[in-house]
Design an enzyme around this catalytic site. Structure first.
Site, PDB file in Angstrom:
ATOM      1  N   ASP A  39      33.556  30.134  38.562  1.00  0.00           N
ATOM      2  CA  ASP A  39      33.660  31.016  37.394  1.00  0.00           C
ATOM      3  C   ASP A  39      32.254  31.439  36.946  1.00  0.00           C
ATOM      4  O   ASP A  39      31.325  30.635  36.941  1.00  0.00           O
ATOM      5  CB  ASP A  39      34.386  30.283  36.250  1.00  0.00           C
ATOM      6  CG  ASP A  39      34.858  31.232  35.173  1.00  0.00           C
ATOM      7  OD1 ASP A  39      36.077  31.450  35.062  1.00  0.00           O
ATOM      8  OD2 ASP A  39      33.999  31.779  34.439  1.00  0.00           O
ATOM      9  N   ASN A  97      46.246  30.908  32.552  1.00  0.00           N
ATOM     10  CA  ASN A  97      46.578  31.682  31.358  1.00  0.00           C
ATOM     11  C   ASN A  97      47.507  32.819  31.746  1.00  0.00           C
ATOM     12  O   ASN A  97      47.244  33.551  32.696  1.00  0.00           O
ATOM     13  CB  ASN A  97      45.307  32.250  30.717  1.00  0.00           C
ATOM     14  CG  ASN A  97      44.454  31.179  30.077  1.00  0.00           C
ATOM     15  OD1 ASN A  97      44.979  30.300  29.398  1.00  0.00           O
ATOM     16  ND2 ASN A  97      43.158  31.220  30.309  1.00  0.00           N
ATOM     17  N   HIS A 110      45.363  33.768  38.520  1.00  0.00           N
ATOM     18  CA  HIS A 110      44.338  32.813  38.930  1.00  0.00           C
ATOM     19  C   HIS A 110      44.604  31.469  38.275  1.00  0.00           C
ATOM     20  O   HIS A 110      45.128  31.392  37.158  1.00  0.00           O
ATOM     21  CB  HIS A 110      42.930  33.298  38.578  1.00  0.00           C
ATOM     22  CG  HIS A 110      42.773  33.757  37.162  1.00  0.00           C
ATOM     23  ND1 HIS A 110      43.218  34.989  36.728  1.00  0.00           N
ATOM     24  CD2 HIS A 110      42.226  33.154  36.083  1.00  0.00           C
ATOM     25  CE1 HIS A 110      42.947  35.123  35.444  1.00  0.00           C
ATOM     26  NE2 HIS A 110      42.356  34.010  35.017  1.00  0.00           N
TER      27      HIS A 110
HETATM   28  P1  5GP Z   1      41.385  34.133  32.057  1.00  0.00           P
HETATM   29  O1  5GP Z   1      40.970  34.184  30.625  1.00  0.00           O
HETATM   30  O2  5GP Z   1      41.894  35.468  32.546  1.00  0.00           O
HETATM   31  O3  5GP Z   1      42.296  32.994  32.372  1.00  0.00           O
HETATM   32  O4  5GP Z   1      40.077  33.801  32.879  1.00  0.00           O
HETATM   33  C1  5GP Z   1      39.249  34.759  33.455  1.00  0.00           C
HETATM   34  C2  5GP Z   1      38.011  34.041  33.933  1.00  0.00           C
HETATM   35  O5  5GP Z   1      37.335  34.911  34.819  1.00  0.00           O
HETATM   36  C3  5GP Z   1      37.026  33.667  32.823  1.00  0.00           C
HETATM   37  O6  5GP Z   1      36.826  32.258  32.836  1.00  0.00           O
HETATM   38  C4  5GP Z   1      35.761  34.445  33.195  1.00  0.00           C
HETATM   39  O7  5GP Z   1      34.583  33.722  32.930  1.00  0.00           O
HETATM   40  C5  5GP Z   1      35.954  34.714  34.670  1.00  0.00           C
HETATM   41  N1  5GP Z   1      35.303  35.914  35.153  1.00  0.00           N
HETATM   42  C6  5GP Z   1      35.361  37.154  34.584  1.00  0.00           C
HETATM   43  N2  5GP Z   1      34.666  38.030  35.323  1.00  0.00           N
HETATM   44  C7  5GP Z   1      34.171  37.344  36.380  1.00  0.00           C
HETATM   45  C8  5GP Z   1      33.378  37.723  37.490  1.00  0.00           C
HETATM   46  O8  5GP Z   1      32.960  38.876  37.674  1.00  0.00           O
HETATM   47  N3  5GP Z   1      33.065  36.750  38.389  1.00  0.00           N
HETATM   48  C9  5GP Z   1      33.493  35.462  38.236  1.00  0.00           C
HETATM   49  N4  5GP Z   1      33.136  34.587  39.178  1.00  0.00           N
HETATM   50  N5  5GP Z   1      34.260  35.071  37.191  1.00  0.00           N
HETATM   51  C10 5GP Z   1      34.591  36.006  36.272  1.00  0.00           C
END
Ligand code: 5GP
Length: 128
Positions: A39, A97, A110
């Site tokens: 992440d 989530n 994810h």
């Molecule tokens: P969600 O809130 O959708 O469950 O989690 C999305 C996750 O994706 C977050 O923890 C955020 O830090 C991560 N994330 C967002 N953009 C990027 C990216 O460009 N690269 C990586 N490796 N992680 C990302």
């Protein structure tokens, strides 16, 4: 911004672009079913995301439409990644989530793998 978690898949979401190699990521695992990478904004010493290769908006979408082999392949990949990260003995947490109330930000399903320290309570306390 949280996403709905349902509805049409946007082929230009950030994880779709990572899958296509258009955006770099720190990859830790890849096979036929899944890609895992660190992440970008880690919330624990180990914070890895595992995404299915199939374009699915959310857990709900993946659970409804993925073939059995994809679901099995994805779940096994999550287990392999956690094991290869050395997290089985100390333990780890999985989190997915789904939609607005969960704060899902990226509309490609994810699973988060968190580890590397005691992770505390499952949810923030005192907010029920
Ligand atoms: P969600 O809130 O959708 O469950 O989690 C999305 C996750 O994706 C977050 O923890 C955020 O830090 C991560 N994330 C967002 N953009 C990027 C990216 O460009 N690269 C990586 N490796 N992680 C990302």
């Amino acid at each position: 911004m949280p996403v709905k978690g349902l509805g049409p898949y946007d082929a230009n979401n950030i994880f779709a672009r990572i899958l296509r190699g258009e955006i770099p990521s720190r990859k830790v695992f890849e096979n036929e079913w899944a890609l895992a990478f660190h992440d970008i904004n880690p919330q624990a010493p180990v914070h890895v995301l595992v995404i299915p290769k199939r374009p699915c908006v959310s857990f709900a979408d993946f659970a409804a439409v993925a073939e059995e082999a994809e679901i099995a392949g994805f779940m096994r990949a999550v287990g392999v990644v956690a094991r290869e990260l050395g997290l089985e003995e100390p333990g780890y947490r999985l989190l997915a989530n789904m939609g607005e109330h969960a704060g899902q930000e990226v509309a490609h399903f994810h699973v988060h793998i968190f580890g590397g320290r005691p992770l505390g309570p499952m949810l923030a306390r005192g907010t029920t």
